[in-house]
Design a protein around this motif. Sequence first.
Motif: not given
Length: 115
Positions: A18-44
């Motif tokens: 489910f976590s994998a699905y959430s990151i691949v589909t760029k769910q807001a509850f995953v995407a927003e923190p990743l942006v905050e952490y500075g993780v490049p979108g190309s890595w997602w």
Amino acid sequence: MNTAYHVVGVVAALWIGFSAYSIVTKQAFVAEPLVEYGVPGSWWNWLGLAKAAGALGLIVGFFVPAVGIAAAIGLILYFAGAEITILRARSYKTLPFPLLYMIPAIATLVLQLAV
């Protein structure tokens, strides 16, 4: 013990899947923190693929134990890296979340080694 290993392994695989699905589909509850952490979108997508491979590896581990052990160790290292990323970003409010995925991976590994 064997039943506990299989139940925990399936639950862990589904949860991490489910976590994998959430990151691949760029769910807001995953995407927003990743942006905050500075993780490049190309890595997602790669991060999601790594989680999905680990989840699948936990299931394959029922039939090929070495794969399950490797998958569990890989997932534990993955989520340890997530913890480090969160600490580096000083986002302490989200620090517990990778642990919610790491703990089932640890439990699966421990139970598999005990079987």
